[in-house]
Design a protein around this motif. Structure first.
Motif, mmCIF file in Angstrom:
data_model
loop_
_atom_site.group_PDB
_atom_site.id
_atom_site.type_symbol
_atom_site.label_atom_id
_atom_site.label_comp_id
_atom_site.label_asym_id
_atom_site.label_seq_id
_atom_site.Cartn_x
_atom_site.Cartn_y
_atom_site.Cartn_z
ATOM 1 N N GLY A 1 0.804 -1.217 0.000
ATOM 2 C CA GLY A 1 0.000 0.000 0.000
ATOM 3 C C GLY A 1 0.836 1.266 0.000
ATOM 4 O O GLY A 1 0.464 2.266 0.619
ATOM 5 N N VAL A 2 1.980 1.197 -0.671
ATOM 6 C CA VAL A 2 2.868 2.363 -0.740
ATOM 7 C C VAL A 2 3.255 2.596 -2.205
ATOM 8 O O VAL A 2 2.884 1.834 -3.094
ATOM 9 N N SER A 3 4.027 3.639 -2.433
ATOM 10 C CA SER A 3 4.473 3.947 -3.789
ATOM 11 C C SER A 3 5.701 3.097 -4.160
ATOM 12 O O SER A 3 6.388 2.551 -3.297
ATOM 13 N N ILE A 4 5.936 3.006 -5.482
ATOM 14 C CA ILE A 4 7.127 2.291 -5.964
ATOM 15 C C ILE A 4 8.394 2.961 -5.433
ATOM 16 O O ILE A 4 9.368 2.288 -5.080
ATOM 17 N N THR A 5 8.375 4.288 -5.349
ATOM 18 C CA THR A 5 9.539 5.028 -4.849
ATOM 19 C C THR A 5 9.875 4.617 -3.423
ATOM 20 O O THR A 5 11.044 4.430 -3.068
ATOM 21 N N THR A 6 8.829 4.432 -2.591
ATOM 22 C CA THR A 6 9.056 4.031 -1.197
ATOM 23 C C THR A 6 9.682 2.635 -1.131
ATOM 24 O O THR A 6 10.609 2.396 -0.357
ATOM 25 N N VAL A 7 9.185 1.718 -1.960
ATOM 26 C CA VAL A 7 9.763 0.374 -2.001
ATOM 27 C C VAL A 7 11.244 0.447 -2.398
ATOM 28 O O VAL A 7 12.100 -0.205 -1.800
ATOM 29 N N SER A 8 11.532 1.267 -3.398
ATOM 30 C CA SER A 8 12.913 1.430 -3.862
ATOM 31 C C SER A 8 13.801 1.970 -2.749
ATOM 32 O O SER A 8 14.940 1.519 -2.566
ATOM 33 N N ARG A 9 13.272 2.912 -1.975
ATOM 34 C CA ARG A 9 14.057 3.490 -0.879
ATOM 35 C C ARG A 9 14.345 2.466 0.204
ATOM 36 O O ARG A 9 15.441 2.440 0.779
ATOM 37 N N VAL A 10 13.381 1.599 0.474
ATOM 38 C CA VAL A 10 13.599 0.544 1.476
ATOM 39 C C VAL A 10 14.656 -0.447 0.980
ATOM 40 O O VAL A 10 15.548 -0.845 1.730
ATOM 41 N N ILE A 11 14.546 -0.843 -0.277
ATOM 42 C CA ILE A 11 15.481 -1.826 -0.842
ATOM 43 C C ILE A 11 16.911 -1.300 -0.852
ATOM 44 O O ILE A 11 17.855 -1.987 -0.470
ATOM 45 N N ASN A 12 17.065 -0.030 -1.273
ATOM 46 C CA ASN A 12 18.405 0.522 -1.468
ATOM 47 C C ASN A 12 18.959 1.238 -0.248
ATOM 48 O O ASN A 12 20.161 1.477 -0.172
ATOM 49 N N GLY A 13 18.070 1.568 0.696
ATOM 50 C CA GLY A 13 18.530 2.219 1.913
ATOM 51 C C GLY A 13 19.148 3.579 1.671
ATOM 52 O O GLY A 13 20.012 4.025 2.427
ATOM 53 N N ASN A 14 18.732 4.250 0.592
ATOM 54 C CA ASN A 14 19.360 5.525 0.248
ATOM 55 C C ASN A 14 18.576 6.750 0.741
ATOM 56 O O ASN A 14 19.048 7.869 0.592
ATOM 57 N N PRO B 1 15.714 7.974 4.150
ATOM 58 C CA PRO B 1 15.033 7.522 5.375
ATOM 59 C C PRO B 1 13.563 7.186 5.113
ATOM 60 O O PRO B 1 12.890 7.869 4.337
ATOM 61 N N VAL B 2 13.091 6.110 5.741
ATOM 62 C CA VAL B 2 11.688 5.686 5.635
ATOM 63 C C VAL B 2 11.187 5.392 7.051
ATOM 64 O O VAL B 2 11.912 4.794 7.852
ATOM 65 N N LYS B 3 9.942 5.808 7.336
ATOM 66 C CA LYS B 3 9.385 5.569 8.668
ATOM 67 C C LYS B 3 9.425 4.078 9.014
ATOM 68 O O LYS B 3 9.242 3.228 8.138
ATOM 69 N N LYS B 4 9.605 3.791 10.288
ATOM 70 C CA LYS B 4 9.758 2.417 10.734
ATOM 71 C C LYS B 4 8.565 1.555 10.343
ATOM 72 O O LYS B 4 8.725 0.451 9.809
ATOM 73 N N GLU B 5 7.341 2.047 10.571
ATOM 74 C CA GLU B 5 6.155 1.249 10.274
ATOM 75 C C GLU B 5 5.999 1.004 8.762
ATOM 76 O O GLU B 5 5.558 -0.064 8.330
ATOM 77 N N THR B 6 6.379 2.015 7.969
ATOM 78 C CA THR B 6 6.320 1.864 6.511
ATOM 79 C C THR B 6 7.338 0.837 6.041
ATOM 80 O O THR B 6 7.041 -0.011 5.190
ATOM 81 N N ARG B 7 8.555 0.939 6.583
ATOM 82 C CA ARG B 7 9.606 -0.016 6.225
ATOM 83 C C ARG B 7 9.177 -1.446 6.553
ATOM 84 O O ARG B 7 9.386 -2.371 5.759
ATOM 85 N N GLU B 8 8.570 -1.627 7.722
ATOM 86 C CA GLU B 8 8.136 -2.963 8.130
ATOM 87 C C GLU B 8 7.062 -3.509 7.189
ATOM 88 O O GLU B 8 7.040 -4.701 6.875
ATOM 89 N N LYS B 9 6.157 -2.636 6.702
ATOM 90 C CA LYS B 9 5.127 -3.047 5.731
ATOM 91 C C LYS B 9 5.765 -3.547 4.440
ATOM 92 O O LYS B 9 5.388 -4.579 3.884
ATOM 93 N N VAL B 10 6.752 -2.766 3.964
ATOM 94 C CA VAL B 10 7.422 -3.116 2.707
ATOM 95 C C VAL B 10 8.201 -4.414 2.869
ATOM 96 O O VAL B 10 8.140 -5.304 2.002
ATOM 97 N N GLU B 11 8.910 -4.554 3.969
ATOM 98 C CA GLU B 11 9.700 -5.762 4.205
ATOM 99 C C GLU B 11 8.812 -6.990 4.309
ATOM 100 O O GLU B 11 9.166 -8.075 3.817
ATOM 101 N N ALA B 12 7.634 -6.826 4.923
ATOM 102 C CA ALA B 12 6.685 -7.939 5.034
ATOM 103 C C ALA B 12 6.151 -8.332 3.657
ATOM 104 O O ALA B 12 6.001 -9.530 3.344
ATOM 105 N N ALA B 13 5.895 -7.338 2.808
ATOM 106 C CA ALA B 13 5.394 -7.607 1.453
ATOM 107 C C ALA B 13 6.456 -8.316 0.614
ATOM 108 O O ALA B 13 6.152 -9.247 -0.141
ATOM 109 N N ILE B 14 7.699 -7.885 0.771
ATOM 110 C CA ILE B 14 8.814 -8.511 0.037
ATOM 111 C C ILE B 14 8.929 -9.981 0.429
ATOM 112 O O ILE B 14 9.086 -10.867 -0.427
ATOM 113 N N LYS B 15 8.828 -10.241 1.731
ATOM 114 C CA LYS B 15 8.943 -11.614 2.225
ATOM 115 C C LYS B 15 7.759 -12.463 1.759
ATOM 116 O O LYS B 15 7.933 -13.608 1.318
ATOM 117 N N LYS B 16 6.559 -11.911 1.820
ATOM 118 C CA LYS B 16 5.352 -12.656 1.432
ATOM 119 C C LYS B 16 5.378 -13.024 -0.042
ATOM 120 O O LYS B 16 5.036 -14.154 -0.434
#
Length: 336
Positions: A13-26, A28-43
């Motif tokens: 439920g986020v933008s592609i840009t946010t996913v890219s930021r989580v993946i590359n770590g380039n 800052p992303v809010k903790k709860e948002t990062r956890e959502k993205v990481e959970a989606a990647i794992k699922k």
């Protein structure tokens, strides 16, 4: 169909840009948002495309290594030290062999730049390329570290062995053992050989002896063993080896091995009649008969230090450094 970054973005439920930021770590992303993205990647079992990641992060986590040869085990040991350090820090390596040709070296470096490697290590660089200013331009684009080949007044970064100290120690040992007339064997093109020849000429002058310098082709390749043997046999027709000249010092262990082979063919006993010292301390030096006395260049450490320096430049920016690695005289059976 393979899972895409768009699928992950929809799942989280986020933008592609946010996913890219989580993946590359380039960014800052809010903790709860990062956890959502990481959970989606794992699922979704999403595997990020490394090429796409490199375009975003401008990093490929790879380095290029340029070497004159791999038949000379000196270079193999240095590369092994580089590879281990790079691998332990998440980097892959690409290797290019120049066969000691300065034009091949230029092509190799330019190809690595085109591959978007994060940095380059050049082992035993060609003098012509150092002095031409080519590398001064290159380091404006990408960090480069050189292993040996140091030139004074050149503003580049080098990891070098204390060749002068080690070579001088070897000459002094021969003189202390009563060898006044010493033959020097070098290759045809290398700043390292030039350094050793300068030290040799100054040393024999200081002890009032005559200079004998023999230059052989393909100094860094396996062919130099045969080339050295043939050159020394030819030289023996004019000078009595073992009588007029009682010792030989070579620029590397391959040349020293060629000298051993020449003595065997000539019926000259080593070390009883003639002493030989090599340089590098490659594995071969312990396999000859007799085993070679040599100077240990601490080759793996040269590789490790150059990789450490390069990765530091990749993370923090390029600087000009000169890192010295100590050498050590190793006495075995080829000297008395």
């Amino acid at each position: 169909m393979p899972v895409t970054i768009n699928d992950v973005a929809k799942e989280a439920g986020v933008s592609i840009t946010t996913v890219s930021r989580v993946i590359n770590g380039n960014y800052p992303v809010k903790k709860e948002t990062r956890e959502k993205v990481e959970a989606a990647i794992k699922k979704l079992n999403f595997q990020p495309n490394p090429i796409a990641r490199s375009l975003v992060s401008r990093k490929t986590n790879s380095i290029g290594i340029v070497v004159p040869s791999i038949t000379n085990m000196y270079f193999t040991e240095v590369v092994d030290g580089i590879e281990k350090y790079a691998r332990d820090h998440g980097y892959d390596i690409f290797l290019n062999i120049t066969h000691g040709n300065h034009k091949n070296e230029l092509v190799a470096v330019n190809k690595f730049i085109e591959r978007y490697v994060d940095g380059i290590i050049v082992v035993d660089p060609q003098t012509e390329n150092i002095l031409s200013g080519f590398y001064n331009d290159v380091v404006g684009e990408i960090p480069v570290v050189f292993v040996n080949g140091y030139h004074e007044n050149i503003d580049l970064s080098f990891v070098i062995s204390s060749e002068e100290k080690g070579f001088t120690a070897a000459l002094k040992h021969l003189y202390k053992k009563g060898h006044k007339n010493i033959i020097f064997i070098r290759g045809d093109s290398s700043y390292s050989y030039d350094i050793k020849e300068k030290i040799y000429r100054e040393f024999v002058k200081s002890i009032g002896s005559k200079e004998v310098v023999i230059s052989v082709n393909a100094g860094n390749s396996i062919e130099v063993v045969e080339n050295t043997k043939n050159a020394l046999i030819k030289f023996s027709k004019d000078i009595k080896i073992g009588l007029d000249y009682t010792a030989l010092i070579a620029c590397n262990d391959l040349m020293a091995t060629g000298a051993l082979n020449a003595c065997h063919e000539l019926g000259i006993k080593v070390p009883n009649e003639f002493s030989i010292i090599g340089f590098d301390n490659i594995v071969l030096s312990q396999m000859t008969s007799p085993k070679l006395s040599t100077v240990d260049q601490n080759m793996r450490k040269l590789g490790e230090k150059s990789a450490e320096l390069l990765l530091n430049y990749i993370d923090k920016g390029y600087e000009i450094d000169k890192v010295l690695v100590e050498t050590k005289l190793i006495l075995r059976e080829s000297t008395n």
